[in-house]
Design an enzyme around this catalytic site. Structure first.
Site, PDB file in Angstrom:
ATOM      1  N   ASP A   1     -24.646  31.530 -20.332  1.00 31.58           N
ATOM      2  CA  ASP A   1     -23.822  31.230 -21.497  1.00 31.58           C
ATOM      3  C   ASP A   1     -22.670  32.234 -21.621  1.00 31.58           C
ATOM      4  OD1 ASP A   1     -23.601  29.829 -24.157  1.00 31.58           O
ATOM      5  OD2 ASP A   1     -23.866  31.866 -24.900  1.00 31.58           O
TER       6      ASP A   1
ATOM      7  N   GLU B   1     -21.058  29.082 -17.579  1.00 30.59           N
ATOM      8  CA  GLU B   1     -20.276  28.411 -18.614  1.00 30.59           C
ATOM      9  C   GLU B   1     -19.040  29.259 -18.852  1.00 30.59           C
ATOM     10  OE1 GLU B   1     -19.433  27.366 -23.089  1.00 30.59           O
ATOM     11  OE2 GLU B   1     -20.354  29.228 -22.452  1.00 30.59           O
TER      12      GLU B   1
HETATM   13  C1  ACG Z   1     -21.267  28.713 -25.648  1.00 27.68           C
HETATM   14  C2  ACG Z   1     -22.391  27.750 -26.033  1.00 27.68           C
HETATM   15  C3  ACG Z   1     -22.341  27.542 -27.527  1.00 27.68           C
HETATM   16  C4  ACG Z   1     -22.792  28.829 -28.174  1.00 27.68           C
HETATM   17  C5  ACG Z   1     -22.145  29.998 -27.585  1.00 27.68           C
HETATM   18  C6  ACG Z   1     -22.505  31.310 -28.132  1.00 27.68           C
HETATM   19  C7  ACG Z   1     -21.421  29.941 -26.416  1.00 27.68           C
HETATM   20  O1  ACG Z   1     -22.323  26.591 -25.288  1.00 27.68           O
HETATM   21  O2  ACG Z   1     -23.135  26.492 -27.987  1.00 27.68           O
HETATM   22  O3  ACG Z   1     -22.528  28.761 -29.590  1.00 27.68           O
HETATM   23  O4  ACG Z   1     -23.789  31.598 -27.608  1.00 27.68           O
HETATM   24  C8  ACG Z   1     -15.932  29.241 -26.596  1.00 27.68           C
HETATM   25  C9  ACG Z   1     -16.744  30.110 -25.673  1.00 27.68           C
HETATM   26  C10 ACG Z   1     -17.931  29.369 -25.103  1.00 27.68           C
HETATM   27  C11 ACG Z   1     -18.767  28.785 -26.253  1.00 27.68           C
HETATM   28  C12 ACG Z   1     -17.868  27.876 -27.062  1.00 27.68           C
HETATM   29  C13 ACG Z   1     -18.572  27.259 -28.272  1.00 27.68           C
HETATM   30  N1  ACG Z   1     -19.943  28.078 -25.746  1.00 27.68           N
HETATM   31  O5  ACG Z   1     -15.916  30.579 -24.630  1.00 27.68           O
HETATM   32  O6  ACG Z   1     -18.706  30.272 -24.369  1.00 27.68           O
HETATM   33  O7  ACG Z   1     -16.772  28.646 -27.586  1.00 27.68           O
HETATM   34  C14 ACG Z   1     -11.118  27.278 -25.780  1.00 27.68           C
HETATM   35  C15 ACG Z   1     -11.521  28.701 -25.412  1.00 27.68           C
HETATM   36  C16 ACG Z   1     -13.011  28.738 -25.060  1.00 27.68           C
HETATM   37  C17 ACG Z   1     -13.813  28.202 -26.236  1.00 27.68           C
HETATM   38  C18 ACG Z   1     -13.378  26.785 -26.533  1.00 27.68           C
HETATM   39  C19 ACG Z   1     -14.116  26.260 -27.752  1.00 27.68           C
HETATM   40  O8  ACG Z   1     -10.766  29.169 -24.296  1.00 27.68           O
HETATM   41  O9  ACG Z   1     -13.387  30.078 -24.792  1.00 27.68           O
HETATM   42  O10 ACG Z   1     -15.230  28.243 -25.888  1.00 27.68           O
HETATM   43  O11 ACG Z   1     -11.958  26.762 -26.814  1.00 27.68           O
HETATM   44  O12 ACG Z   1     -13.593  25.059 -28.160  1.00 27.68           O
HETATM   45  C20 ACG Z   1      -9.144  23.795 -22.229  1.00 27.68           C
HETATM   46  C21 ACG Z   1      -8.815  25.262 -22.032  1.00 27.68           C
HETATM   47  C22 ACG Z   1      -9.930  26.120 -22.673  1.00 27.68           C
HETATM   48  C23 ACG Z   1     -10.115  25.726 -24.126  1.00 27.68           C
HETATM   49  C24 ACG Z   1     -10.464  24.247 -24.180  1.00 27.68           C
HETATM   50  C25 ACG Z   1     -10.721  23.763 -25.615  1.00 27.68           C
HETATM   51  O13 ACG Z   1     -10.253  23.466 -21.455  1.00 27.68           O
HETATM   52  O14 ACG Z   1      -8.757  25.550 -20.637  1.00 27.68           O
HETATM   53  O15 ACG Z   1      -9.553  27.493 -22.613  1.00 27.68           O
HETATM   54  O16 ACG Z   1     -11.268  26.478 -24.594  1.00 27.68           O
HETATM   55  O17 ACG Z   1      -9.381  23.489 -23.604  1.00 27.68           O
HETATM   56  O18 ACG Z   1      -9.596  23.981 -26.397  1.00 27.68           O
HETATM   57  C26 ACG Z   1     -23.672  28.728 -30.389  1.00 27.68           C
HETATM   58  C27 ACG Z   1     -23.492  27.777 -31.555  1.00 27.68           C
HETATM   59  C28 ACG Z   1     -22.425  28.279 -32.485  1.00 27.68           C
HETATM   60  C29 ACG Z   1     -22.818  29.672 -32.968  1.00 27.68           C
HETATM   61  C30 ACG Z   1     -23.049  30.580 -31.751  1.00 27.68           C
HETATM   62  C31 ACG Z   1     -23.626  31.923 -32.122  1.00 27.68           C
HETATM   63  O19 ACG Z   1     -23.173  26.495 -31.033  1.00 27.68           O
HETATM   64  O20 ACG Z   1     -22.320  27.393 -33.592  1.00 27.68           O
HETATM   65  O21 ACG Z   1     -21.806  30.206 -33.745  1.00 27.68           O
HETATM   66  O22 ACG Z   1     -24.001  29.988 -30.870  1.00 27.68           O
END
Ligand code: ACG
Length: 453
Positions: free
Chosen positions: A185, A230
């Site tokens: 994760d 991830e």
């Molecule tokens: C993981 C899990 C998630 C979990 C956590 C924390 C991490 O799957 O369920 O939350 O343990 C970010 C993080 C990921 C995270 C997600 C939820 N997922 O990087 O590790 O948030 C942009 C950002 C990303 C971001 C994403 C979120 O760059 O970093 O992810 O937005 O929407 C293109 C771009 C890309 C962009 C996307 C979307 O692809 O290239 O950069 O990503 O568009 O715009 C869990 C719970 C939460 C709780 C937490 C503690 O689910 O509710 O708060 O645990």
């Protein structure tokens, strides 16, 4: 290999408390075999105060609602006896704010203070997360600590070798418990704060080095360990982590197809296939969706188009993953403040009642008799689930796809064409995402046809 993501709470309830559990998963092997999946990814199964489980209280104990460690091991045995591997979700970046390490740190006890990251004078404690403006720093009893995923999940400080040793112990423990590997994760968040400058910044080099060391340890315990990252970011960044870890989720795959299908032109698919599916020193993992995003069926509302999605998923290289319920067309719109909407219980029965049916939350998107239950999908001749099963059979007959890559990607507005090869085997795919006939390279395609030649 075909992967299947399971949100434990929502899957199969064996002890009639309405909450999915380990025994329920063990009871589902016939379904896994019918569906054709052989690699299960369990979302966090550890003791945790939240429904999602990503904020861990104890890395060594399963959530008692899902069963005890013995139940977990028995589940692993049943899966293994049926040729199915198991990977566990491992959020090493942070713990729950109720974890004993954090409680001790708040009391100022050594060595735990150094397990976490505390604000210094030159840090900007008002700084927000770059993707959604949530705070990074949290105040409690006059102390400011760092938690990229919120105040209930303080980040661990891996500049401290003692914390890193804790991570190694956790890896050892679960490999000894029989798991085949991990879904790591939040892999890019291990080091995402620049202590010198006092501001948010991904240190990809340091992160990759961290994962390399974790993988070295895991491989020394089990040379065949399987791990998937991830890293939700641009493909070029994902690539760097995947090389160390061995496999990566290809977020761009699901994003590109969703966008192309809703806009009615394959351009994004073309860009994605060209950018992410060339020959790689690791395995790629394309997927339908996951628990952090709106479900596939709530974006691609046409079942015919979703069948094309599965055609693309199952004909491209690596290890495809299905998010539980997507195979049946489960719906759900992602709301970051109410993430339960995309992790509703799997509807096994049309009436939503019967053995194994989980019921920990009410059904908002997948109501009774709405056609998405496994029962209804299996009984309908041309259903999505039947189509998915046909595709997983195809995949089983083409095991070479695991180490294949894509070449010669071409397109017109509605048709994507690509070659898949591993150097010895190969085929060409033409997929028409439109609801009308198309012609490409002199080959005619029916509406929504995926043709393999
Ligand atoms: C993981 C899990 C998630 C979990 C956590 C924390 C991490 O799957 O369920 O939350 O343990 C970010 C993080 C990921 C995270 C997600 C939820 N997922 O990087 O590790 O948030 C942009 C950002 C990303 C971001 C994403 C979120 O760059 O970093 O992810 O937005 O929407 C293109 C771009 C890309 C962009 C996307 C979307 O692809 O290239 O950069 O990503 O568009 O715009 C869990 C719970 C939460 C709780 C937490 C503690 O689910 O509710 O708060 O645990």
């Amino acid at each position: 290999m075909i992967g299947y993501e399971i949100f434990v709470r929502s899957f199969n309830d064996a002890n009639d408390d309405g909450i999915g559990d380990f025994k329920g998963i063990a009871n589902s092997v016939e379904y896994f075999k019918k569906l054709g999946v052989d690699l299960i990814w369990l979302t966090p199964h550890f003791k945790s105060p939240s429904y999602h489980g990503y904020d861990i209280l104890d890395f060594y104990s399963p959530n008692p609602t899902f069963g005890i460690l013995q139940d977990f091991k028995e589940m692993v045995d049943v899966l293994h006896k049926n040729g199915i591997k198991l990977v566990i979700d491992l959020p090493l970046n942070h713990v729950s704010d109720r974890h004993p390490w954090f409680k001790a740190a708040m009391r100022g006890e050594k060595p735990y203070v150094d397990y976490f990251l505390w604000a210094k004078d030159h840090f900007d404690s008002k700084e927000k997360r770059h993707w959604d403006e949530e705070p990074l720093w949290h105040e409690r009893n006059g102390k400011w600590y760092y938690g990229v995923f919120g105040g209930s999940s303080p980040d661990l400080n891996y500049d401290n070798p003692e914390t890193f040793n804790e991570a190694l112990k956790i890896i050892d423990f679960w490999l000894e418990a029989g798991v085949d590997g991990f879904r790591f994760d939040a892999a890019k968040h291990i080091f995402d704060y620049d202590i010198e400058k006092g501001s948010f910044k991904y240190s990809h080099d340091k992160n990759v080095d961290f994962w390399q060391k974790i993988m070295d340890r895991a491989r020394s315990k089990n040379p065949n360990v399987f791990a998937v990252t991830e890293v939700w970011d641009d493909p070029e960044i994902v690539d760097r982590y995947a090389k160390a870890i061995g496999c990566s989720f290809n977020f761009y795959f699901t994003e590109a197809i969703r966008e192309s299908m809703t806009h009615g032109s394959v351009y994004k698919i073309y860009d994605c296939f060209s950018r992410t599916m060339g020959k790689k020193p690791y395995k790629i993992s394309n997927f339908t969706g996951n628990h952090d995003m709106t479900r596939l069926s709530s974006i691609i509302t046409s079942e015919d188009q979703r069948k094309v999605f599965y055609g693309l998923l199952m004909t491209t290289p690596g290890i495809p993953f299905i998010f539980y319920g997507d195979e049946a067309g489960m719906r759900g719109i992602y709301d970051p403040f109410f993430t339960e909407d995309v992790i509703e219980p799997l509807p096994w029965y049309a009436s939503l009642s019967g053995d194994g049916q989980a019921f920990w939350k009410s059904f908002k998107y997948n109501r009774a008799f709405s056609g998405v239950s496994i029962e209804e999908q299996l009984s309908r001749e041309n259903s999505l689930l039947r189509e998915v099963i046909n595709w997983t059979k195809f995949r089983k007959e083409n095991q070479w796809l695991l180490n294949a890559w894509v070449e010669d990607v071409r397109h017109n507005t509605f048709v994507i064409s690509y070659a898949v090869t591993d150097g010895n085997n190969g085929y060409k795919v033409l997929a028409n995402i439109a609801g009308h006939h198309e012609q490409f390279d002199g080959i005619s395609l029916k509406p929504y046809e995926v043709k393999i030649i």
